[in-house]
Design an enzyme around this catalytic site. Structure first.
Site, short mmCIF file in Angstrom:
data_model
loop_
_atom_site.label_atom_id
_atom_site.label_comp_id
_atom_site.label_asym_id
_atom_site.label_seq_id
_atom_site.Cartn_x
_atom_site.Cartn_y
_atom_site.Cartn_z
N LYS A 190 6.46 94.80 -20.08
CA LYS A 190 7.91 94.99 -20.22
C LYS A 190 8.23 96.26 -21.00
O LYS A 190 9.39 96.52 -21.29
CB LYS A 190 8.53 93.76 -20.88
N LYS A 237 2.87 90.79 -22.12
CA LYS A 237 4.32 91.02 -21.96
C LYS A 237 4.75 92.29 -22.69
O LYS A 237 5.63 93.01 -22.21
CB LYS A 237 5.12 89.82 -22.48
N LYS A 257 29.90 69.52 -4.99
CA LYS A 257 28.83 68.72 -5.60
C LYS A 257 27.89 68.19 -4.52
O LYS A 257 28.35 67.63 -3.51
CB LYS A 257 29.48 67.55 -6.36
N ASN A 263 17.34 75.39 -20.35
CA ASN A 263 16.20 75.06 -21.21
C ASN A 263 16.72 74.64 -22.59
O ASN A 263 17.92 74.58 -22.80
CB ASN A 263 15.24 76.25 -21.29
N ASP A 270 13.76 82.20 -15.65
CA ASP A 270 13.06 83.15 -14.78
C ASP A 270 13.56 83.06 -13.34
O ASP A 270 13.49 84.03 -12.60
CB ASP A 270 11.55 82.87 -14.83
N ASP A 307 14.67 90.59 -14.80
CA ASP A 307 14.09 90.53 -16.14
C ASP A 307 14.90 91.48 -17.03
O ASP A 307 14.83 92.70 -16.88
CB ASP A 307 12.61 90.92 -16.10
N ILE A 308 15.68 90.89 -17.93
CA ILE A 308 16.65 91.68 -18.71
C ILE A 308 15.93 92.67 -19.63
O ILE A 308 16.22 93.86 -19.65
CB ILE A 308 17.56 90.73 -19.52
O1 PMT Z 1 17.06 79.36 -29.52
P1 PMT Z 1 16.13 78.58 -30.42
O2 PMT Z 1 16.26 77.08 -30.23
O3 PMT Z 1 16.27 78.97 -31.87
O4 PMT Z 1 14.62 78.91 -29.99
C1 PMT Z 1 14.12 80.20 -30.17
C2 PMT Z 1 13.30 80.64 -28.98
C3 PMT Z 1 12.05 79.77 -28.87
C4 PMT Z 1 14.09 80.54 -27.68
C5 PMT Z 1 12.92 82.14 -29.25
O5 PMT Z 1 12.19 82.23 -30.44
C6 PMT Z 1 12.07 82.72 -28.12
O6 PMT Z 1 10.86 82.61 -28.13
N1 PMT Z 1 12.75 83.36 -27.15
C7 PMT Z 1 12.14 83.90 -25.93
C8 PMT Z 1 11.99 82.79 -24.95
C9 PMT Z 1 11.46 83.26 -23.62
O7 PMT Z 1 12.17 83.21 -22.66
O8 PMT Z 1 10.27 83.80 -23.65
P2 PMT Z 1 9.53 84.42 -22.34
O9 PMT Z 1 8.14 84.53 -22.79
O10 PMT Z 1 9.84 83.63 -21.15
O11 PMT Z 1 10.19 85.84 -22.19
C10 PMT Z 1 9.64 87.00 -22.78
C11 PMT Z 1 10.77 87.97 -23.13
O12 PMT Z 1 11.41 88.38 -21.93
C12 PMT Z 1 11.84 87.41 -24.03
O13 PMT Z 1 12.23 88.43 -24.92
C13 PMT Z 1 12.96 87.06 -23.07
O14 PMT Z 1 14.25 87.15 -23.70
C14 PMT Z 1 12.79 88.14 -22.01
N2 PMT Z 1 13.23 87.75 -20.67
C15 PMT Z 1 12.61 86.76 -19.98
C16 PMT Z 1 12.98 86.50 -18.68
C17 PMT Z 1 14.03 87.24 -18.10
N3 PMT Z 1 14.43 86.99 -16.86
N4 PMT Z 1 14.63 88.21 -18.80
C18 PMT Z 1 14.26 88.46 -20.07
O15 PMT Z 1 14.82 89.35 -20.70
#
Ligand code: PMT
Length: 400
Positions: A342, A338, A289, A210, A279, A307-308
């Site tokens: 979480k 969330k 390849k 991403n 995700d 999900d970390i």
């Molecule tokens: O890196 P930049 O370009 O500066 O941009 C910043 C950002 C937009 C990436 C940052 O501000 C941000 O919003 N990060 C979280 C992005 C995200 O994955 O959001 P989510 O809504 O999908 O996840 C929610 C939370 O779960 C987040 O804390 C994420 O780190 C965590 N997560 C999600 C999926 C997963 N498999 N494991 C996780 O720990």
């Protein structure tokens, strides 16, 4: 004295019998985890050798202003910028007088003049010299200029006199040095931060990822470090320099990120999940390849990634946990979901439908949500926003 961990202390030693105590002071700083660089005046070297201080500090000792060899290692301006705190112990009457008059006729006085770091002096001299009008006038003037004085103590002196002029004991100076960092909001805390994207390999040359640049997470790492925390940054692939004094672990995939996060989570006080973790990942990683087939479409089977942050949220003795929520619609509502699902203490909701903020921009705007509160943090640089977030985390921790 956890507050001294990783702090950079420039210890100046001037000429006086108390210089021998500076060896013990250097040991105390090192034992507290500080990085110490010693600067000696020529008179100090009459009382104690640079070799002793070099062995105790683990760094070369700086003695001369115009020494090409030393300047090639760390120039005097670099050294002035390097210091978080300058402590001169012992500070002689002569040095105090030169400092007051703004002289820069040796390395130590030059550094004191060139540095923005707080300057603390532990005077040591004969009691009559300390009480003299000249010295007292110099001390008064330096106090006006925000120089801090520690001591002197009163008692029997090396010359046989009794009165004020004894240098404070090394442990007392080390304790006082630690108090110079008291205002730091996260002093001594261990903070782990995830940042950047993850890359989920499809085959040896392709991956799913991403647009996360890591800027937000790296700004948080820097802000937490500046607030006195010991920071570990677990970073996906980004093109950013690791902030000064932050320890970085580079990972690629979500599974690697999870393993790095869980590695020593038991020691962590604050966990911040800023990474944009994929995700899903391809169910199978091809060894070779993938070749273009004859069909116009290609289906890729994906499996859910761990999900970390939710894993951290489920730990029995979990750290204070702040998540981010990147949403394009119903931002606050989804973020609240969330926060609960979480098991987070706080979540920073990010409206990533606005391309001026969020992914890969220099600025961001957030809504900071906890169970009982909701606070809008207006659009500003990620650096400033990170400082605000750290302040809010520290506030929550102290009010808990
Ligand atoms: O890196 P930049 O370009 O500066 O941009 C910043 C950002 C937009 C990436 C940052 O501000 C941000 O919003 N990060 C979280 C992005 C995200 O994955 O959001 P989510 O809504 O999908 O996840 C929610 C939370 O779960 C987040 O804390 C994420 O780190 C965590 N997560 C999600 C999926 C997963 N498999 N494991 C996780 O720990």
């Amino acid at each position: 004295m956890q507050r001294l961990t990783n702090k950079r202390i420039l210890l100046g030693i001037t000429g006086g019998i108390a210089a021998y105590k500076s060896a013990e002071l250097t040991r105390a700083y090192k034992a507290a985890g500080a990085d110490v660089r010693v600067v000696m005046t020529p008179a100090a070297r009459e009382f104690i050798t640079p070799l002793t201080l070099q062995a105790l500090s683990g760094n070369p000792v700086h003695t001369a202003l115009l020494d090409p060899e030393a300047e090639a290692g760390m120039g005097h301006i670099e050294l002035a910028k390097w210091a978080d705190l300058i402590v001169v112990a012992p500070a002689s009457a002569d040095f105090i007088a030169r400092l007051e008059s703004g002289m820069a006729n040796d390395l130590l006085s030059t550094l004191c003049l060139a540095s923005d770091a707080p300057l603390c002096l532990a005077p040591a001299m004969n009691q009559a010299m300390w009480r003299s009008t000249a010295t007292q006038g110099n001390v008064f003037q330096l106090l006006q200029n925000k120089v801090t004085f520690w001591g002197p103590d009163s008692g029997e002196q090396a010359c046989g006199d009794v009165g004020p002029g004894r240098m404070l004991e090394p442990n007392a100076i080390a304790e006082l040095s630690a108090t110079m960092f008291d205002k730091q909001l996260l002093s001594g805390k261990i903070v782990h931060i995830t940042a950047g994207p993850t890359r989920e390999p499809i085959d040896p040359v392709r991956y799913i990822s991403n647009h996360s640049s890591g800027k937000m997470g790296y700004a948080l790492a820097q802000a937490a470090q500046e607030a006195g925390a010991n920071v570990k940054l677990i970073s996906g692939p980004v093109n950013l320099e690791c902030p000064d004094r932050v320890s970085r672990i580079k990972v690629e995939s979500a599974e690697q990120m999870l393993a790095a996060v869980l590695d020593d989570i038991a020691n962590c006080d604050i966990f911040i999940g800023c990474a944009a973790v994929a995700d899903y990942r391809p169910a199978v990683i091809e060894n070779n390849k993938m070749k273009k087939g004859s069909s116009d479409t290609l289906s890729l089977a994906l499996v859910k990634n761990p999900d970390i942050i939710a894993t951290v949220g489920q730990l029995p003795d979990k750290p204070f946990t702040l998540g981010f929520a990147a949403e394009t619609q119903n931002v606050v509502e989804y973020a609240r979901t969330k926060l609960a699902s979480k098991n987070l203490d706080m979540i920073a909701a990010n409206d990533v439908s606005n391309s001026d903020i969020g992914f890969n921009s220099d600025e961001n705007a957030l809504t900071l949500i906890s169970q009982n509160s909701e606070l809008k943090l207006a659009q500003t640089s990620k650096t400033k926003l990170a400082q605000q977030l750290i302040e809010h985390i520290a506030e929550q921790l102290t009010s808990a």
